[in-house]
Design a protein around this motif. Structure first.
Motif, PDB file in Angstrom:
ATOM      1  N   THR A   3       0.824  -1.214   0.000  1.00  0.00           N
ATOM      2  CA  THR A   3       0.000   0.000   0.000  1.00  0.00           C
ATOM      3  C   THR A   3       0.849   1.251   0.000  1.00  0.00           C
ATOM      4  O   THR A   3       0.332   2.345   0.132  1.00  0.00           O
ATOM      5  CB  THR A   3      -0.929   0.016   1.230  1.00  0.00           C
ATOM      6  N   ASP A   4       2.173   1.094  -0.137  1.00  0.00           N
ATOM      7  CA  ASP A   4       3.057   2.250  -0.182  1.00  0.00           C
ATOM      8  C   ASP A   4       2.847   3.014  -1.486  1.00  0.00           C
ATOM      9  O   ASP A   4       2.668   2.424  -2.558  1.00  0.00           O
ATOM     10  CB  ASP A   4       4.522   1.822  -0.072  1.00  0.00           C
ATOM     11  N   LEU A   5       2.872   4.318  -1.387  1.00  0.00           N
ATOM     12  CA  LEU A   5       2.699   5.166  -2.565  1.00  0.00           C
ATOM     13  C   LEU A   5       4.059   5.536  -3.145  1.00  0.00           C
ATOM     14  O   LEU A   5       5.031   5.724  -2.405  1.00  0.00           O
ATOM     15  CB  LEU A   5       1.944   6.448  -2.201  1.00  0.00           C
ATOM     16  N   GLU A   9       2.809   9.485  -6.796  1.00  0.00           N
ATOM     17  CA  GLU A   9       1.466   9.314  -6.227  1.00  0.00           C
ATOM     18  C   GLU A   9       1.295  10.150  -4.963  1.00  0.00           C
ATOM     19  O   GLU A   9       0.250  10.749  -4.740  1.00  0.00           O
ATOM     20  CB  GLU A   9       1.209   7.834  -5.927  1.00  0.00           C
ATOM     21  N   ARG A  10       2.318  10.184  -4.126  1.00  0.00           N
ATOM     22  CA  ARG A  10       2.278  10.983  -2.900  1.00  0.00           C
ATOM     23  C   ARG A  10       2.149  12.467  -3.246  1.00  0.00           C
ATOM     24  O   ARG A  10       1.367  13.195  -2.639  1.00  0.00           O
ATOM     25  CB  ARG A  10       3.534  10.723  -2.068  1.00  0.00           C
TER      26      ARG A  10
END
Length: 62
Positions: A3-5, A9-10
């Motif tokens: 689920t890390d961006l 994306e961040r």
């Protein structure tokens, strides 16, 4: 599944959150402006009382 961006994306998420906050503030401002305009556009109690006392031209009823 992770689920890390990603950094991109961040960055997009941060931008969208700022934009969302700005839109909320603008919406609130427009709502207050519209409310104030609507309240100002209403005739006051004095104006209503005066209008009720004005004699309107009478038409012949005969």
């Amino acid at each position: 599944m992770s689920t890390d961006l990603t950094a991109a994306e961040r960055a997009e998420l941060d931008r969208l959150r700022r934009e969302n906050q700005l839109l909320r503030v603008e919406k609130e401002m427009l709502l207050r402006i519209a409310t104030e305009y609507a309240l100002d556009a209403r005739p006051s109690r004095t104006q209503l009382t005066h209008a009720a006392r004005v004699d309107l031209p009478r038409t012949a009823t005969r």
